[in-house]
Design an enzyme around this catalytic site. Structure first.
Site, PDB file in Angstrom:
ATOM      1  N   CYS A 127       0.803  -1.226   0.000  1.00 17.03           N
ATOM      2  CA  CYS A 127       0.000   0.000   0.000  1.00 17.03           C
ATOM      3  C   CYS A 127       0.836   1.276   0.000  1.00 17.03           C
ATOM      4  O   CYS A 127       0.325   2.350  -0.308  1.00 17.03           O
ATOM      5  CB  CYS A 127      -0.951  -0.005   1.193  1.00 17.03           C
ATOM      6  N   HIS A 269      -3.478   6.829   2.977  1.00 18.25           N
ATOM      7  CA  HIS A 269      -3.848   5.516   2.442  1.00 18.25           C
ATOM      8  C   HIS A 269      -5.229   5.155   2.976  1.00 18.25           C
ATOM      9  O   HIS A 269      -5.526   5.353   4.155  1.00 18.25           O
ATOM     10  CB  HIS A 269      -2.806   4.479   2.882  1.00 18.25           C
ATOM     11  N   ASN A 299     -10.019  -0.620  -0.047  1.00 13.56           N
ATOM     12  CA  ASN A 299      -8.557  -0.517  -0.054  1.00 13.56           C
ATOM     13  C   ASN A 299      -8.027  -1.075  -1.371  1.00 13.56           C
ATOM     14  O   ASN A 299      -8.115  -2.277  -1.612  1.00 13.56           O
ATOM     15  CB  ASN A 299      -8.007  -1.310   1.139  1.00 13.56           C
TER      16      ASN A 299
HETATM   17  N1  ACO Z   1     -18.864  -9.215   8.950  1.00 20.55           N
HETATM   18  C1  ACO Z   1     -19.413  -9.444  10.153  1.00 20.55           C
HETATM   19  N2  ACO Z   1     -18.688  -9.776  11.249  1.00 20.55           N
HETATM   20  C2  ACO Z   1     -17.363  -9.864  11.104  1.00 20.55           C
HETATM   21  C3  ACO Z   1     -16.710  -9.647   9.868  1.00 20.55           C
HETATM   22  C4  ACO Z   1     -17.536  -9.325   8.772  1.00 20.55           C
HETATM   23  N3  ACO Z   1     -17.027  -9.069   7.538  1.00 20.55           N
HETATM   24  N4  ACO Z   1     -15.387  -9.798  10.038  1.00 20.55           N
HETATM   25  C5  ACO Z   1     -15.193 -10.115  11.329  1.00 20.55           C
HETATM   26  N5  ACO Z   1     -16.373 -10.152  11.972  1.00 20.55           N
HETATM   27  C6  ACO Z   1     -16.623 -10.444  13.388  1.00 20.55           C
HETATM   28  C7  ACO Z   1     -15.483 -11.181  14.027  1.00 20.55           C
HETATM   29  O1  ACO Z   1     -15.599 -12.571  13.841  1.00 20.55           O
HETATM   30  C8  ACO Z   1     -15.646 -10.783  15.479  1.00 20.55           C
HETATM   31  O2  ACO Z   1     -16.669 -11.564  16.048  1.00 20.55           O
HETATM   32  P1  ACO Z   1     -16.514 -12.088  17.566  1.00 20.55           P
HETATM   33  O3  ACO Z   1     -16.460 -10.863  18.403  1.00 20.55           O
HETATM   34  O4  ACO Z   1     -17.732 -12.915  17.748  1.00 20.55           O
HETATM   35  O5  ACO Z   1     -15.228 -12.877  17.583  1.00 20.55           O
HETATM   36  C9  ACO Z   1     -16.144  -9.338  15.393  1.00 20.55           C
HETATM   37  O6  ACO Z   1     -16.723  -9.203  14.084  1.00 20.55           O
HETATM   38  C10 ACO Z   1     -15.079  -8.312  15.603  1.00 20.55           C
HETATM   39  O7  ACO Z   1     -13.977  -8.614  14.752  1.00 20.55           O
HETATM   40  P2  ACO Z   1     -12.658  -7.792  14.793  1.00 20.55           P
HETATM   41  O8  ACO Z   1     -11.650  -8.436  13.877  1.00 20.55           O
HETATM   42  O9  ACO Z   1     -12.250  -7.534  16.203  1.00 20.55           O
HETATM   43  O10 ACO Z   1     -13.159  -6.421  14.143  1.00 20.55           O
HETATM   44  P3  ACO Z   1     -12.385  -5.062  14.033  1.00 20.55           P
HETATM   45  O11 ACO Z   1     -13.233  -3.996  14.592  1.00 20.55           O
HETATM   46  O12 ACO Z   1     -10.967  -5.172  14.500  1.00 20.55           O
HETATM   47  O13 ACO Z   1     -12.331  -4.830  12.462  1.00 20.55           O
HETATM   48  C11 ACO Z   1     -10.911  -4.943  10.546  1.00 20.55           C
HETATM   49  C12 ACO Z   1     -11.638  -5.728  11.627  1.00 20.55           C
HETATM   50  C13 ACO Z   1     -11.916  -4.143   9.770  1.00 20.55           C
HETATM   51  C14 ACO Z   1     -10.179  -5.908   9.635  1.00 20.55           C
HETATM   52  C15 ACO Z   1      -9.907  -3.971  11.232  1.00 20.55           C
HETATM   53  O14 ACO Z   1      -9.126  -4.672  12.157  1.00 20.55           O
HETATM   54  C16 ACO Z   1      -8.993  -3.296  10.247  1.00 20.55           C
HETATM   55  O15 ACO Z   1      -9.406  -2.488   9.427  1.00 20.55           O
HETATM   56  N6  ACO Z   1      -7.674  -3.552  10.360  1.00 20.55           N
HETATM   57  C17 ACO Z   1      -6.679  -2.890   9.547  1.00 20.55           C
HETATM   58  C18 ACO Z   1      -6.690  -3.379   8.175  1.00 20.55           C
HETATM   59  C19 ACO Z   1      -5.569  -2.730   7.438  1.00 20.55           C
HETATM   60  O16 ACO Z   1      -5.135  -1.678   7.751  1.00 20.55           O
HETATM   61  N7  ACO Z   1      -5.080  -3.347   6.445  1.00 20.55           N
HETATM   62  C20 ACO Z   1      -3.998  -2.710   5.798  1.00 20.55           C
HETATM   63  C21 ACO Z   1      -3.645  -3.392   4.664  1.00 20.55           C
HETATM   64  S1  ACO Z   1      -2.243  -2.523   4.067  1.00 20.55           S
HETATM   65  C22 ACO Z   1      -1.650  -3.266   2.700  1.00 20.55           C
HETATM   66  O17 ACO Z   1      -0.472  -3.363   2.566  1.00 20.55           O
HETATM   67  C23 ACO Z   1      -2.607  -3.809   1.644  1.00 20.55           C
END
Ligand code: ACO
Length: 342
Positions: A127, A269, A299
């Site tokens: 990214c 980003h 993203n």
């Molecule tokens: N739909 C519904 N529920 C979901 C989903 C979904 N798509 N995905 C996860 N859940 C559930 C989980 O199972 C969990 O359930 P539980 O509490 O029963 O265990 C709950 O939702 C919470 O999950 P978390 O993973 O804690 O959710 P969080 O608020 O952390 O959001 C996310 C997850 C969106 C992935 C976040 O952590 C994020 O954006 N992280 C950064 C991603 C990022 O920056 N990526 C960069 C990539 S850079 C590159 O080089 C490409």
């Protein structure tokens, strides 16, 4: 006339962004479409990420990373008032190249009909790729090694996402953004003030795709297990991302002897709206300064910054003379920022 500056006995030049372009695949995949594919819902996705839709390449329609880059580059050439052969370097940032060989920059050179045998190479810094490319282009121009550098961020992440994994497939999309950097004229306001790049390899395991490289070629059992797709520790990435984006901005501003008050726009980003909001809070920057389009495209890795930048120019928010900060992080963990006056 270009604007040389004397540094010791060497001559150096100022660089600026001369033109930009984008290409977005026609197919729109909404959160409601995803609801039919995995156990998720629009409300969860929008609240946790800020994403409503993403674009998906149509392989049958020839929408591959270099095709998108070609279309975006024609637009950038028109804005810059240039011909393809005016480009003397291509830097292609992507983690989803058309082929393993040849590199995408070489393929793009041919598609654009560039016959000057210019330097053309790929970078794979995820990214941060576009920001890496811009900062490298700035160095090549400053030292006189290149005059007009085409920097591309083009990704087809839809190929690398496991569409059965709700924790990851909701986040990503396809798209392309490009910029042409060239020498600034003497006395011009448009310039690159400072750049910052870095990598913290200790966080490499937070976001990876180990299957399919030289160490572990894809075998039948990987396909069955579906272990060849991208993997992400979302929570870890989230924490690192906010710290990194805020620090990037501070380092870049310090290098230029400027403060956030001097900055009109921040183009971060686009990984998650909550990451952008937290970064704004850490920097004490109003959200109005942040260019955000994650709702529409998700993203797109190396393409998020140039797409958001181009759109803000097109809709009149970013104007010539405005000071802009590019701010990115990605798998690696790579990071980088650019402080420029457009
Ligand atoms: N739909 C519904 N529920 C979901 C989903 C979904 N798509 N995905 C996860 N859940 C559930 C989980 O199972 C969990 O359930 P539980 O509490 O029963 O265990 C709950 O939702 C919470 O999950 P978390 O993973 O804690 O959710 P969080 O608020 O952390 O959001 C996310 C997850 C969106 C992935 C976040 O952590 C994020 O954006 N992280 C950064 C991603 C990022 O920056 N990526 C960069 C990539 S850079 C590159 O080089 C490409």
């Amino acid at each position: 006339m270009k604007a040389p500056q004397t540094i010791g006995e060497d001559m150096s030049y100022n660089s600026k962004i001369k033109g930009t372009g984008i290409y977005l695949p026609e197919r729109i995949m909404t959160n409601f479409d995803l609801e039919k594919m995995v156990d998720t819902n629009d409300e969860w996705i929008y609240e946790r990420t800020g994403i409503k839709a993403r674009r998906i390449c149509n392989p049958d329609g020839g929408e591959y990373p270099t095709d998108m880059a070609e279309k975006a580059t024609w637009q950038a050439l028109r804005t810059a008032g240039m011909e393809p052969n005016d480009i003397d370097m291509i830097i292609f940032a992507s983690v989803t190249p058309d082929y393993k060989l040849p590199n995408s920059a070489s393929v793009l050179q041919q598609k654009l009909g560039i016959t000057n045998k210019c330097t053309a190479f790929d970078i794979a810094t995820a990214c941060s790729g576009f920001v890496y490319g811009v900062n490298m282009a700035d160095s090549f121009i400053k030292t006189g090694m290149a005059k007009n550098v085409l920097v591309v961020g083009s990704e087809m992440l839809s190929r690398e996402v496991n569409w059965k994994d709700r924790s990851i497939c909701i986040l990503f999309g396809d798209g392309c953004g490009v910029a042409i950097l060239g020498q600034a004229e003497e006395g011009e306001k448009s310039t690159i003030h400072s750049t910052h790049l870095g990598t913290d390899g200790s966080g490499a395991e937070f976001f990876d795709q180990p299957i399919g490289g030289a160490v572990t070629p894809i075998e039948e059992h990987h396909l069955k297990e579906e272990s060849h797709y991208m993997r992400m520790k979302g929570g870890e990435m989230f924490k690192v991302a906010t710290r990194t984006l805020a620090n990037n901005a501070k380092v870049c501003l310090d290098k230029a002897g400027m403060t956030l008050n001097d900055v009109d726009w921040i183009v971060p980003h686009q990984a998650n709206i909550r990451i952008i909001e937290t970064t704004a809070k850490l920097l004490k920057a109003p959200m109005e300064k942040m260019i955000v389009n994650i709702e529409h495209y998700g993203n797109t890795s190396a393409a998020t910054v140039p797409i958001a930048f181009h759109e803000a120019i097109e809709d009149g928010r970013i104007k010539r003379g405005d000071t802009v900060l590019f701010d990115a992080f990605g798998a690696g963990l790579t990071f980088g920022a650019t402080l420029l006056t457009y």
